[in-house]
Design a protein around this motif. Structure first.
Motif, mmCIF file in Angstrom:
data_model
loop_
_atom_site.group_PDB
_atom_site.id
_atom_site.type_symbol
_atom_site.label_atom_id
_atom_site.label_comp_id
_atom_site.label_asym_id
_atom_site.label_seq_id
_atom_site.Cartn_x
_atom_site.Cartn_y
_atom_site.Cartn_z
ATOM 1 N N ARG A 262 -5.300 7.977 1.484
ATOM 2 C CA ARG A 262 -5.494 6.885 0.284
ATOM 3 C C ARG A 262 -6.255 5.786 0.399
ATOM 4 N N VAL A 263 -6.795 5.166 -0.627
ATOM 5 C CA VAL A 263 -7.623 4.164 -0.495
ATOM 6 C C VAL A 263 -6.897 2.811 -0.889
ATOM 7 N N TYR A 264 -7.084 1.852 0.409
ATOM 8 C CA TYR A 264 -6.462 0.840 0.151
ATOM 9 C C TYR A 264 -7.445 -0.429 0.010
ATOM 10 N N ALA A 265 -6.958 -1.760 -0.777
ATOM 11 C CA ALA A 265 -7.806 -2.431 -0.983
ATOM 12 C C ALA A 265 -8.592 -3.312 -0.073
ATOM 13 N N CYS A 266 -8.199 -3.381 1.196
ATOM 14 C CA CYS A 266 -8.879 -3.964 2.441
ATOM 15 C C CYS A 266 -8.229 -3.760 3.669
ATOM 16 N N THR A 267 -8.688 -4.231 4.773
ATOM 17 C CA THR A 267 -8.224 -3.598 6.198
ATOM 18 C C THR A 267 -6.816 -4.475 6.485
ATOM 19 N N LEU A 268 -6.438 -5.443 5.571
ATOM 20 C CA LEU A 268 -5.385 -6.382 5.978
ATOM 21 C C LEU A 268 -4.229 -6.255 5.210
ATOM 22 N N VAL A 269 -3.940 -5.148 4.433
ATOM 23 C CA VAL A 269 -2.836 -5.275 3.504
ATOM 24 C C VAL A 269 -2.415 -3.644 3.596
ATOM 25 N N ASP A 270 -2.472 -2.855 4.512
ATOM 26 C CA ASP A 270 -1.847 -1.607 4.404
ATOM 27 C C ASP A 270 -0.554 -1.420 4.932
ATOM 28 N N ASP A 271 0.092 -2.611 5.217
ATOM 29 C CA ASP A 271 1.565 -2.667 5.061
ATOM 30 C C ASP A 271 2.342 -2.956 3.661
ATOM 31 N N ASP A 272 1.744 -2.989 2.757
ATOM 32 C CA ASP A 272 2.186 -3.243 1.294
ATOM 33 C C ASP A 272 1.712 -2.108 0.488
ATOM 34 N N ARG A 273 2.606 -1.146 -0.167
ATOM 35 C CA ARG A 273 2.256 -0.018 -0.552
ATOM 36 C C ARG A 273 1.686 -0.430 -2.019
ATOM 37 N N GLU A 274 1.605 -1.707 -2.639
ATOM 38 C CA GLU A 274 1.302 -1.897 -3.868
ATOM 39 C C GLU A 274 -0.388 -2.283 -3.876
ATOM 40 N N TYR A 275 -0.918 -2.230 -2.672
ATOM 41 C CA TYR A 275 -2.279 -2.295 -2.342
ATOM 42 C C TYR A 275 -2.772 -0.846 -2.132
ATOM 43 N N ASP A 276 -2.181 0.116 -2.271
ATOM 44 C CA ASP A 276 -2.484 1.550 -2.429
ATOM 45 C C ASP A 276 -3.133 1.641 -3.898
ATOM 46 N N LEU A 277 -4.406 1.808 -3.848
ATOM 47 C CA LEU A 277 -5.177 1.961 -5.009
ATOM 48 C C LEU A 277 -5.236 3.292 -5.829
ATOM 49 N N ALA A 278 -5.467 4.067 -4.966
ATOM 50 C CA ALA A 278 -5.849 5.605 -5.382
ATOM 51 C C ALA A 278 -6.136 6.364 -4.570
ATOM 52 N N GLY A 279 -6.439 7.768 -4.965
ATOM 53 C CA GLY A 279 -6.987 8.647 -3.900
ATOM 54 C C GLY A 279 -8.473 8.973 -3.933
ATOM 55 N N SER A 280 -9.061 8.301 -4.452
ATOM 56 C CA SER A 280 -10.528 8.314 -4.642
ATOM 57 C C SER A 280 -11.220 6.818 -4.551
ATOM 58 N N LEU A 281 -12.362 6.731 -4.129
ATOM 59 C CA LEU A 281 -13.027 5.379 -3.907
ATOM 60 C C LEU A 281 -13.309 4.830 -5.281
ATOM 61 N N SER A 282 -13.911 5.963 -6.254
ATOM 62 C CA SER A 282 -14.437 5.513 -7.384
ATOM 63 C C SER A 282 -13.157 4.951 -8.464
ATOM 64 N N GLU A 283 -11.876 5.436 -8.205
ATOM 65 C CA GLU A 283 -10.783 4.943 -9.092
ATOM 66 C C GLU A 283 -10.158 3.661 -8.454
ATOM 67 N N ALA A 284 -10.596 3.498 -7.092
ATOM 68 C CA ALA A 284 -10.223 2.218 -6.405
ATOM 69 C C ALA A 284 -10.855 1.235 -6.944
ATOM 70 N N LEU A 285 -12.331 1.399 -7.045
ATOM 71 C CA LEU A 285 -13.265 0.564 -7.528
ATOM 72 C C LEU A 285 -12.747 -0.136 -8.922
ATOM 73 N N GLU A 286 -12.253 0.380 -9.482
ATOM 74 C CA GLU A 286 -11.564 0.010 -10.833
ATOM 75 C C GLU A 286 -10.661 -0.753 -10.956
ATOM 76 N N THR A 287 -9.792 -1.100 -9.921
ATOM 77 C CA THR A 287 -8.654 -1.925 -9.860
ATOM 78 C C THR A 287 -8.849 -3.472 -9.464
ATOM 79 N N ARG A 288 -8.338 -4.204 -10.105
ATOM 80 C CA ARG A 288 -8.330 -5.688 -9.787
ATOM 81 C C ARG A 288 -7.440 -6.229 -8.658
ATOM 82 N N ILE A 289 -7.736 -6.953 -7.555
ATOM 83 C CA ILE A 289 -7.046 -6.978 -6.518
ATOM 84 C C ILE A 289 -6.326 -8.132 -6.572
ATOM 85 N N SER A 290 -4.964 -8.228 -6.414
ATOM 86 C CA SER A 290 -4.203 -9.464 -6.507
ATOM 87 C C SER A 290 -4.047 -10.105 -5.134
ATOM 88 N N MET A 291 -3.947 -11.389 -5.237
ATOM 89 C CA MET A 291 -4.058 -12.197 -3.920
ATOM 90 C C MET A 291 -2.673 -12.355 -3.573
#
Length: 309
Positions: A262-291
């Motif tokens: 799975r593709v996560y937003a960055c290295t610091l947020v993998d303990d929160d599954r809301e930051y699981d963005l997609a199964g591919s990089l191209s899909e993940a790049l389309e997602t706005r990242i919440s702070m």
């Protein structure tokens, strides 16, 4: 929690709003300059401060294999990635690590984060093949403090010396090495860095290596760490240029979770599954990242970043 309906991911209210109902700050991803791979949360050490909660035999995130990462390396190259980086856990516990690095270094520079102790020592000679790769592989070794007992208090007795030995081993092989250290809120940065340089000189380590400082990120599932970040905070205290420097704007991290990559937003947020963005990089790049994550405040306040590019 979040769920998916078709291709649309529905997230909690907190993804979009702060606790007082203001619009949550966010980052709009633009490019993929760096792709991180989490090699797994298994680690030979058991540090109580570890923001990944890693330890011996830990399986929160699975150990990756060459077949797991190969498709993402290929996709990242199509997206003009500039560097591949690897973190854990302890990456040297992944049996396929050197094979993975050999593949990645055929295409782009690589960075590996390690605690520099036994897991690295046992495999140091396996790294020789990487010196012949078209692109360099560099290493970042964790050395929390220039004071032995302060480092060993968190990582275990003898691990200060083992980490220094690891740095020397890597440098003598010809690899570039940087050091990750802990940051204190009231520290005298110049004095701390001078103490490190003196330590390196004493131990025969190249003294001008880069030092990368990190605040306390707190263990997985923690809350707090700073006030909520609203949209107005991001526009009042940051410019378009500085927002583009946030790690989630130009990097992503791939993890092995429940047997799936799975593709996560960055290295610091993998303990929160809301930051699981997609199964591919191209899909993940389309997602706005919440702070939304409490570690986002470290990026907001300190400019914290695991990246060296």
């Amino acid at each position: 929690m979040s769920c998916e309906v078709g291709m649309e991911r529905i997230r909690s209210r907190h993804w979009y709003e702060t606790a007082d109902g203001a619009k949550r700050g966010y980052i709009e991803p633009s490019v993929l300059r760096e792709l991180w791979f989490h090699t797994g949360t298994a680690c030979n050490l058991n540090c109580d401060f570890c923001f990944e909660g890693s330890g011996p035999g830990d399986q929160r995130l699975g150990l990756v294999k060459l077949a797991d990462v190969e498709p993402f390396i290929k996709e990242a190259l199509l997206l003009d990635v500039e560097q591949f980086s690897f973190t854990g856990g302890e990456p040297f516990l992944a049996k396929d690590l050197v094979k993975i690095l050999s593949l990645a270094a055929q295409h782009k520079p690589c960075l590996v984060l390690t605690n520099g102790t036994e897991a690295l020592h046992k495999r140091i000679d396996e790294l020789d093949v990487l010196l012949q790769a078209p692109y360099p592989v560099s290493f970042r070794v964790s050395l929390d403090s220039p004071v032995e007992h302060e480092h060993d208090e968190g990582r275990g007795e003898g691990n200060f010396q083992r980490a220094l030995d690891g740095i020397r081993m890597l440098q003598r092989k010809g690899f570039s090495v940087s050091v990750a250290r802990h940051m204190q809120a009231d520290e005298d940065k110049a004095a701390v860095e001078l103490a490190y340089r003196q330590l390196f000189n004493e131990y025969g380590i190249q003294a001008d290596l880069a030092l990368v400082a990190f605040p306390d990120f707190l263990p997985p599932g923690s809350v707090g760490g700073g006030p909520d970040i609203s949209t107005s905070c991001m526009t009042q205290y940051h410019s378009a240029e500085s927002r583009a420097g946030f790690m989630c704007a130009f990097s992503k991290m791939v993890v092995k979770q429940d047997g799936q990559m799975r593709v996560y937003a960055c290295t610091l947020v993998d303990d929160d599954r809301e930051y699981d963005l997609a199964g591919s990089l191209s899909e993940a790049l389309e997602t706005r990242i919440s702070m939304k994550h409490h570690r986002c405040f470290s990026c907001f306040k300190y400019g914290s970043s695991c990246s060296e590019i």
